[in-house]
Design a protein around this motif. Structure first.
Motif, PDB file in Angstrom:
ATOM      1  N   LYS A  68       0.827  -1.206   0.000  1.00  0.00           N
ATOM      2  CA  LYS A  68       0.000   0.000   0.000  1.00  0.00           C
ATOM      3  C   LYS A  68       0.865   1.260   0.000  1.00  0.00           C
ATOM      4  O   LYS A  68       0.505   2.267  -0.612  1.00  0.00           O
ATOM      5  N   HIS A  71       1.865   1.985  -3.540  1.00  0.00           N
ATOM      6  CA  HIS A  71       0.762   2.520  -4.326  1.00  0.00           C
ATOM      7  C   HIS A  71       0.520   3.998  -4.025  1.00  0.00           C
ATOM      8  O   HIS A  71       0.038   4.736  -4.886  1.00  0.00           O
ATOM      9  N   ARG A  72       0.852   4.438  -2.800  1.00  0.00           N
ATOM     10  CA  ARG A  72       0.577   5.832  -2.416  1.00  0.00           C
ATOM     11  C   ARG A  72       1.711   6.779  -2.799  1.00  0.00           C
ATOM     12  O   ARG A  72       1.511   7.988  -2.815  1.00  0.00           O
ATOM     13  N   ALA A  97       4.780  -5.650  -8.350  1.00  0.00           N
ATOM     14  CA  ALA A  97       4.882  -4.252  -7.910  1.00  0.00           C
ATOM     15  C   ALA A  97       6.184  -3.609  -8.375  1.00  0.00           C
ATOM     16  O   ALA A  97       6.556  -2.543  -7.907  1.00  0.00           O
ATOM     17  N   PRO A 141       1.702   0.668 -13.860  1.00  0.00           N
ATOM     18  CA  PRO A 141       1.016   0.385 -12.593  1.00  0.00           C
ATOM     19  C   PRO A 141       0.927  -1.105 -12.331  1.00  0.00           C
ATOM     20  O   PRO A 141       0.837  -1.915 -13.250  1.00  0.00           O
ATOM     21  N   ALA A 144      -4.383  -4.409 -10.754  1.00  0.00           N
ATOM     22  CA  ALA A 144      -5.344  -4.026  -9.728  1.00  0.00           C
ATOM     23  C   ALA A 144      -5.648  -5.181  -8.786  1.00  0.00           C
ATOM     24  O   ALA A 144      -5.958  -4.975  -7.628  1.00  0.00           O
ATOM     25  N   THR A 196      -7.032  -8.457  -1.904  1.00  0.00           N
ATOM     26  CA  THR A 196      -6.167  -8.534  -3.080  1.00  0.00           C
ATOM     27  C   THR A 196      -6.818  -9.239  -4.265  1.00  0.00           C
ATOM     28  O   THR A 196      -6.326  -9.130  -5.381  1.00  0.00           O
TER      29      THR A 196
END
Length: 254
Positions: A68, A71-72, A97, A141, A144, A196
């Motif tokens: 997380k 992602h931020r 990732a 990215p 998802a 997830t």
């Protein structure tokens, strides 16, 4: 011209784990430790202030976990990343990732040195192209939803495509992943795993059960609002009243 030192930030909620990283990095003078953080919130502030080139990042931390955090972070501030964790089952997700490497605790120096070699190669490449490529394109990215789950079996890791999973059942702080004729014990809670997985594929039919909707063959109504879900392989699972309304919408039931 030699590239500058690799400015490095250590992110782990355990002090001893950060000390182990410092000791392992002592053999690499071109890596400069610029800070340490005990959680992801601190790390977000440190990345903005210190602008490190490399993160050594734990996955499981209080509050926000390592995934997380990534992602931020803004793509233009995202450093190179090496995950350092005690949990081998996240290896495939780490590479999804865009992590450069993944080392397990307790740290093995030889394996750690391999990770640094990969970091160094990336660092040299970035500076070799600095003239012609002054601005690096942002990394693509991460998916998802998890496409694979890595399950530790003895000393090896079994990689299971999520589309091959029939159903998943809770087992305390673990889950049982049922795929074909096999069942795998995986160290993850059902709640965390549910975060997830693709909610359009995996349907929660009971407090402790997820099912792949592609595997559902029939649904048999029972008493008091409950129902029985029958999979294509003949497995019968309980659809509790609590989750029936959501299941009806997901499966197009009138």
């Amino acid at each position: 011209m030699n590239p500058p030192p690799i400015r490095t930030l250590l992110v782990d909620d355990e002090v001893l784990a950060r000390l182990a990283l410092r000791q392992a990095l002592a053999a690499h003078p071109d890596v400069e430790i610029v800070g340490e953080c005990g959680n992801a919130a601190e790390a977000m502030q440190a990345v903005a202030a210190l602008k490190p080139a490399l993160l050594f990042l734990d996955i499981r931390m209080p509050g926000m976990d390592g995934f997380k955090l990534l992602h931020r972070l803004k793509p233009d501030t995202l450093p190179m990343v090496v995950f350092a964790t005690a949990y081998g089952q996240h290896a495939l997700r780490a590479f999804d990732a865009n992590a450069l490497d993944y080392v397990l605790k307790p740290i093995d120096q030889a394996r750690f040195d391999q990770a640094i070699a990969r970091v160094r190669q990336q660092w040299l490449g970035m500076h070799a192209h600095a003239v012609t490529m002054p601005v690096a394109a942002p990394s693509p990215p991460a998916p998802a939803h998890a496409q694979r789950i890595s399950v530790r079996i003895g000393e090896s890791i079994r990689v299971i495509a999520t589309e091959d999973i029939d159903w998943i059942s809770a087992d305390g702080n673990y889950v049982q992943i049922h795929a074909g004729n096999a069942s795998y014990l995986h160290r993850e809670t059902l709640r965390r795993l549910l975060e997830t997985l693709d909610s359009s594929r995996f349907l929660r039919i009971h407090r402790g059960t997820l099912v792949n909707v592609e595997r559902i063959r029939e649904i048999h109504p029972l008493f008091q609002g409950n129902a029985e879900v029958v999979l294509h392989n003949g497995t019968r699972l309980n659809l509790s009243r609590r989750f029936r309304t959501h299941a009806r919408r997901a499966l197009g039931m009138v």
